[in-house]
Design a protein around this motif. Structure first.
Motif, PDB file in Angstrom:
ATOM      1  N   ASN A 178      19.217  20.907 -12.975  1.00 15.94           N
ATOM      2  CA  ASN A 178      17.926  21.573 -12.799  1.00 15.94           C
ATOM      3  C   ASN A 178      16.768  20.603 -13.039  1.00 15.94           C
ATOM      4  OD1 ASN A 178      16.419  24.089 -12.326  1.00 15.94           O
ATOM      5  ND2 ASN A 178      15.702  23.714 -14.402  1.00 15.94           N
ATOM      6  N   VAL A 179      16.949  19.678 -13.982  1.00 14.98           N
ATOM      7  CA  VAL A 179      15.908  18.666 -14.205  1.00 14.98           C
ATOM      8  C   VAL A 179      15.734  17.845 -12.933  1.00 14.98           C
ATOM      9  CG1 VAL A 179      15.182  16.698 -15.590  1.00 14.98           C
ATOM     10  CG2 VAL A 179      16.422  18.570 -16.669  1.00 14.98           C
ATOM     11  N   ILE A 180      16.857  17.485 -12.301  1.00 12.44           N
ATOM     12  CA  ILE A 180      16.762  16.730 -11.036  1.00 12.44           C
ATOM     13  C   ILE A 180      15.974  17.517 -10.011  1.00 12.44           C
ATOM     14  CG2 ILE A 180      18.057  15.579  -9.191  1.00 12.44           C
ATOM     15  CD1 ILE A 180      20.464  15.517 -10.951  1.00 12.44           C
ATOM     16  N   ARG A 181      16.263  18.826  -9.913  1.00 10.24           N
ATOM     17  CA  ARG A 181      15.575  19.637  -8.904  1.00 10.24           C
ATOM     18  C   ARG A 181      14.079  19.678  -9.167  1.00 10.24           C
ATOM     19  NH1 ARG A 181      18.142  25.280  -8.850  1.00 10.24           N
ATOM     20  NH2 ARG A 181      17.082  25.593  -6.878  1.00 10.24           N
ATOM     21  N   MET A 182      13.720  19.899 -10.416  1.00  9.91           N
ATOM     22  CA  MET A 182      12.291  19.970 -10.737  1.00  9.91           C
ATOM     23  C   MET A 182      11.601  18.641 -10.450  1.00  9.91           C
ATOM     24  SD  MET A 182      11.617  22.925 -11.573  1.00  9.91           S
ATOM     25  CE  MET A 182      12.888  23.624 -10.567  1.00  9.91           C
ATOM     26  N   GLN A 183      12.344  17.563 -10.630  1.00 11.72           N
ATOM     27  CA  GLN A 183      11.766  16.233 -10.460  1.00 11.72           C
ATOM     28  C   GLN A 183      11.628  15.846  -8.992  1.00 11.72           C
ATOM     29  OE1 GLN A 183      13.816  13.103 -12.673  1.00 11.72           O
ATOM     30  NE2 GLN A 183      13.296  11.675 -11.056  1.00 11.72           N
ATOM     31  N   GLU A 184      12.610  16.197  -8.193  1.00  5.59           N
ATOM     32  CA  GLU A 184      12.666  15.617  -6.847  1.00  5.59           C
ATOM     33  C   GLU A 184      12.525  16.596  -5.698  1.00  5.59           C
ATOM     34  OE1 GLU A 184      12.610  12.521  -6.151  1.00  5.59           O
ATOM     35  OE2 GLU A 184      12.887  11.726  -8.153  1.00  5.59           O
ATOM     36  N   GLU A 185      12.582  17.885  -5.965  1.00  6.82           N
ATOM     37  CA  GLU A 185      12.551  18.841  -4.872  1.00  6.82           C
ATOM     38  C   GLU A 185      11.258  18.679  -4.062  1.00  6.82           C
ATOM     39  OE1 GLU A 185      15.258  21.433  -4.137  1.00  6.82           O
ATOM     40  OE2 GLU A 185      14.303  22.916  -5.401  1.00  6.82           O
TER      41      GLU A 185
ATOM     42  N   ARG B 223       0.833  -1.195   0.000  1.00 11.76           N
ATOM     43  CA  ARG B 223       0.000   0.000   0.000  1.00 11.76           C
ATOM     44  C   ARG B 223       0.874   1.254   0.000  1.00 11.76           C
ATOM     45  NH1 ARG B 223      -5.029  -0.227  -1.436  1.00 11.76           N
ATOM     46  NH2 ARG B 223      -5.392   1.704  -0.308  1.00 11.76           N
ATOM     47  N   TYR B 224       0.380   2.300  -0.672  1.00 10.14           N
ATOM     48  CA  TYR B 224       1.106   3.564  -0.640  1.00 10.14           C
ATOM     49  C   TYR B 224       0.881   4.285   0.677  1.00 10.14           C
ATOM     50  CZ  TYR B 224       3.466   4.262  -5.037  1.00 10.14           C
ATOM     51  OH  TYR B 224       4.371   4.185  -6.050  1.00 10.14           O
ATOM     52  N   ILE B 225       1.961   4.753   1.279  1.00  8.08           N
ATOM     53  CA  ILE B 225       1.830   5.549   2.503  1.00  8.08           C
ATOM     54  C   ILE B 225       2.723   6.783   2.383  1.00  8.08           C
ATOM     55  CG2 ILE B 225       1.230   3.676   4.100  1.00  8.08           C
ATOM     56  CD1 ILE B 225       4.280   3.707   4.829  1.00  8.08           C
ATOM     57  N   GLN B 226       2.481   7.754   3.262  1.00  2.00           N
ATOM     58  CA  GLN B 226       3.331   8.940   3.293  1.00  2.00           C
ATOM     59  C   GLN B 226       4.525   8.662   4.190  1.00  2.00           C
ATOM     60  OE1 GLN B 226       0.665  11.955   4.799  1.00  2.00           O
ATOM     61  NE2 GLN B 226       0.215  12.654   2.709  1.00  2.00           N
ATOM     62  N   VAL B 227       5.720   8.979   3.702  1.00  2.00           N
ATOM     63  CA  VAL B 227       6.920   8.807   4.500  1.00  2.00           C
ATOM     64  C   VAL B 227       7.649  10.147   4.564  1.00  2.00           C
ATOM     65  CG1 VAL B 227       9.027   7.481   4.827  1.00  2.00           C
ATOM     66  CG2 VAL B 227       7.106   6.460   3.608  1.00  2.00           C
ATOM     67  N   SER B 228       8.029  10.524   5.774  1.00  2.00           N
ATOM     68  CA  SER B 228       8.749  11.779   5.961  1.00  2.00           C
ATOM     69  C   SER B 228      10.217  11.597   5.588  1.00  2.00           C
ATOM     70  CB  SER B 228       8.595  12.176   7.428  1.00  2.00           C
ATOM     71  OG  SER B 228       9.409  13.259   7.718  1.00  2.00           O
ATOM     72  N   THR B 229      10.792  12.579   4.908  1.00  2.00           N
ATOM     73  CA  THR B 229      12.184  12.441   4.490  1.00  2.00           C
ATOM     74  C   THR B 229      12.956  13.739   4.701  1.00  2.00           C
ATOM     75  OG1 THR B 229      13.637  12.091   2.594  1.00  2.00           O
ATOM     76  CG2 THR B 229      11.470  12.975   2.122  1.00  2.00           C
ATOM     77  N   GLU B 230      14.255  13.597   4.956  1.00  2.00           N
ATOM     78  CA  GLU B 230      15.097  14.775   5.143  1.00  2.00           C
ATOM     79  C   GLU B 230      15.713  15.246   3.839  1.00  2.00           C
ATOM     80  OE1 GLU B 230      17.798  15.648   8.496  1.00  2.00           O
ATOM     81  OE2 GLU B 230      17.212  13.657   9.116  1.00  2.00           O
ATOM     82  N   GLY B 231      15.625  14.417   2.806  1.00  2.00           N
ATOM     83  CA  GLY B 231      16.211  14.810   1.528  1.00  2.00           C
ATOM     84  C   GLY B 231      16.905  13.639   0.860  1.00  2.00           C
ATOM     85  N   TRP B 232      17.436  13.922  -0.339  1.00  2.00           N
ATOM     86  CA  TRP B 232      18.065  12.861  -1.116  1.00  2.00           C
ATOM     87  C   TRP B 232      19.354  13.417  -1.711  1.00  2.00           C
ATOM     88  CZ3 TRP B 232      16.409  10.842  -6.538  1.00  2.00           C
ATOM     89  CH2 TRP B 232      16.981   9.573  -6.769  1.00  2.00           C
ATOM     90  N   ALA B 233      20.423  12.639  -1.662  1.00  2.00           N
ATOM     91  CA  ALA B 233      21.747  13.126  -2.061  1.00  2.00           C
ATOM     92  C   ALA B 233      21.783  13.774  -3.458  1.00  2.00           C
ATOM     93  CB  ALA B 233      22.767  11.995  -1.958  1.00  2.00           C
TER      94      ALA B 233
ATOM     95  N   ALA C   6      17.408  27.897   0.915  1.00  2.00           N
ATOM     96  CA  ALA C   6      17.620  27.173  -0.344  1.00  2.00           C
ATOM     97  C   ALA C   6      16.325  26.980  -1.128  1.00  2.00           C
ATOM     98  CB  ALA C   6      18.262  25.818  -0.060  1.00  2.00           C
ATOM     99  N   LEU C   7      15.188  27.038  -0.440  1.00  2.00           N
ATOM    100  CA  LEU C   7      13.903  26.846  -1.136  1.00  2.00           C
ATOM    101  C   LEU C   7      13.264  28.168  -1.530  1.00  2.00           C
ATOM    102  CD1 LEU C   7      12.055  23.978   0.735  1.00  2.00           C
ATOM    103  CD2 LEU C   7      12.823  24.013  -1.615  1.00  2.00           C
ATOM    104  N   ARG C   8      13.872  29.272  -1.074  1.00  2.00           N
ATOM    105  CA  ARG C   8      13.224  30.556  -1.339  1.00  2.00           C
ATOM    106  C   ARG C   8      13.695  31.137  -2.654  1.00  2.00           C
ATOM    107  NH1 ARG C   8      14.088  33.989   3.811  1.00  2.00           N
ATOM    108  NH2 ARG C   8      13.253  35.597   2.462  1.00  2.00           N
ATOM    109  N   PHE C   9      13.070  30.697  -3.738  1.00  2.00           N
ATOM    110  CA  PHE C   9      13.336  31.327  -5.016  1.00  2.00           C
ATOM    111  C   PHE C   9      12.042  31.981  -5.497  1.00  2.00           C
ATOM    112  CE2 PHE C   9      13.398  26.709  -5.056  1.00  2.00           C
ATOM    113  CZ  PHE C   9      12.231  26.416  -5.707  1.00  2.00           C
TER     114      PHE C   9
END
Lengths: 135, 336
Positions: free
Chosen positions: B238-245, A28-38, B120-123
């Motif tokens: 920039n494509v990565i940012r638009m995709q994953e931000e 099932r799809y759930i919401q997961v909190s994340t700090e970011g991705w490299a 970093a998000l304030r554009f």
């Protein structure tokens, strides 16, 4: 993406956590909190570096007298001439003129105030590049 | 004056605001449902639109802002009043009045002026959405759906954010729900949402929809030959940012759409088929993530990006093929 694969790579967001959608063990799809991705953090750092580099170049140009302090504040606010013109309610041509030291020196008190208000700084601070600003 | 308002965090701002406003009225529409019914999934790469202040061409994974509010309220029979203003004081007074009357108010704002976002998000992105549900002295209580908790915002910052300038300028846009139908046709709306998404993705134009993905792949291949290396890297990242931000829920809204399909499977008769489609969309999303990972790796290495850009473009092309099959199959099945 599975729940266990959600990355937790802290980046430039000062600990702000976003949400992603991922599949849990029972599919099932759930919401997961994340700090970011490299990869995103890397992309953001590049964008930030580009802005910083730009800022340094502008400061250098102000030092040798080919640009006015307004150029610094504009770049600091991540604006270009067109956008600043929109905020100030003047033409782009005028903004370009004010970016030169000569045009900047001829700014009226009222015009200075308009610019200062946009950047959320005092008129005094507008004359000094690289002052701390609070927008 | 503060309205009792339940804040739910969401991935995307507009679908989050829509969902939060509807839940406040007692309609249980969560974020994926709002996103899917609003048929917000899309793709476009538009090289002549350079909204970014580094002058980078626009890549988007969704429909234009405002479409979710419009479609969802229309399909669910919800009355939504939208107001725009020419004057700052009038706009602020109108908002205060609505809050006094007990309406949580949705706002379109410029992200740059919101103090509660990290730098970093304030554009200068002008189509962010949030809900204001109270005022205390000079401070507003804000439920920003991309944040875990409600925040506060001063009237001064609020004025600036509501009248930000530039592309997609909000002109103080505010909206609030005025009426709801007690038993909204959710099933029908879900089906309409899916159909419309198919229609949009299958459109014949070369730069939008499924075709746009192939177009992007071709452009990525060409970038290293067209410009200095630094700029090509900036374009690709920039494509990565638009995709994953923050705001996409991962893989350029693909996971959000897969979650929507799962909710659709719970409601519609084509249960098994829709579940299978949801898994297929998850696989497409994973492919997009693979692209982001690969692209970042390429840009980090830096030397001889000329041929390595090709391998990133290959993955985008795979995404194109997968999405083409996905939507072709979907159209075929829904026609009957």
């Amino acid at each position: 993406m599975r729940e266990s694969e959600v990355p937790q790579d802290a980046g430039l967001f000062d600990g702000m956590r976003g949400l992603t959608y991922a599949v849990n063990k029972s599919g099932r799809y759930i919401q997961v909190s994340t700090e970011g991705w490299a990869p995103v953090n890397y992309a953001n750092e590049l964008a930030r570096e580009k802005l910083d580099l730009n800022l340094r170049l502008i400061l250098e140009k102000i030092r040798v007298g080919s640009l006015s302090p307004l150029a610094y504040h504009m770049a600091k606010a991540k604006m270009d001439e067109w956008l600043l013109a929109r905020y100030a309610g003047v033409s782009k041509r005028k903004v370009k003129r004010h970016l030169k030291p000569g045009g900047f020196a001829r700014l009226t008190e009222q015009q200075m105030k308009t610019y200062a208000e946009i950047f959320g700084i005092s008129v005094q601070a507008l004359r000094i590049p690289s002052s701390g600003q609070n927008v | 004056m503060t309205i009792e308002f339940q804040h739910h965090q969401s991935a995307h701002c507009e679908s989050g605001v829509m969902s939060n406003l509807l839940r406040h009225e007692g309609l249980n529409i969560d974020e994926p449902l709002a996103f899917g019914i609003g048929s917000a999934l899309f793709f476009a790469h538009i090289p002549f639109l350079k909204l970014d202040n580094n002058k980078i061409p626009l890549t988007t994974f969704r429909m234009n802002p405002g479409v979710i509010l419009k479609r969802v309220t229309k399909l669910l029979g919800v009355g939504l009043t939208v107001e725009r203003f020419g004057d700052v004081t009038k706009a602020m007074d109108a908002m205060d009045r609505r809050i006094e009357m007990g309406f949580p108010v949705g706002l379109q704002v410029g992200v740059f002026w919101l103090p509660f976002f990290p730098d970093a998000l304030r554009f200068h992105f002008n189509a962010h959405n949030m809900v204001v549900y109270g005022k205390e002295g000079d401070e507003y209580m804000v439920s920003d759906p991309t944040l875990p908790e409600p925040v506060r915002c001063s009237a001064r910052d609020m004025r600036k954010a509501r009248f930000s300038k530039g592309p997609l300028a909000p002109h103080g846009k505010m909206y609030y729900i005025t009426s709801i139908t007690p038993d909204p046709p959710v099933k029908k709306a879900v089906l309409t949402g899916i159909k419309r998404t198919c229609f949009l993705m299958k459109n014949p134009f070369p730069i939008g929809g499924v075709n746009g993905i192939r177009y992007l792949a071709g452009r990525i291949r060409k970038w290293p030959g067209q410009m200095p290396e630094d700029q090509a890297i900036l374009y690709l990242t920039n494509v990565i940012r638009m995709q994953e931000e923050i705001g996409t829920g991962g893989a350029g809204f693909r996971f959000l759409f897969a979650a929507f399909l799962q909710r659709a499977a719970d409601r519609l008769p084509q249960r098994e088929w829709l579940s299978a489609k949801s898994s297929e969309m998850t696989a497409i999303g994973d492919k997009w993530r693979e692209f982001a990972l690969m692209a970042a790796k390429i840009c980090k290495k830096r030397n001889g990006v000329g041929d390595t850009f090709g391998s990133a473009a290959d993955i985008v092309e795979e995404c194109w093929m997968m999405e083409r099959t996905f939507f072709a199959d979907m159209c075929r099945n829904l026609k009957t």
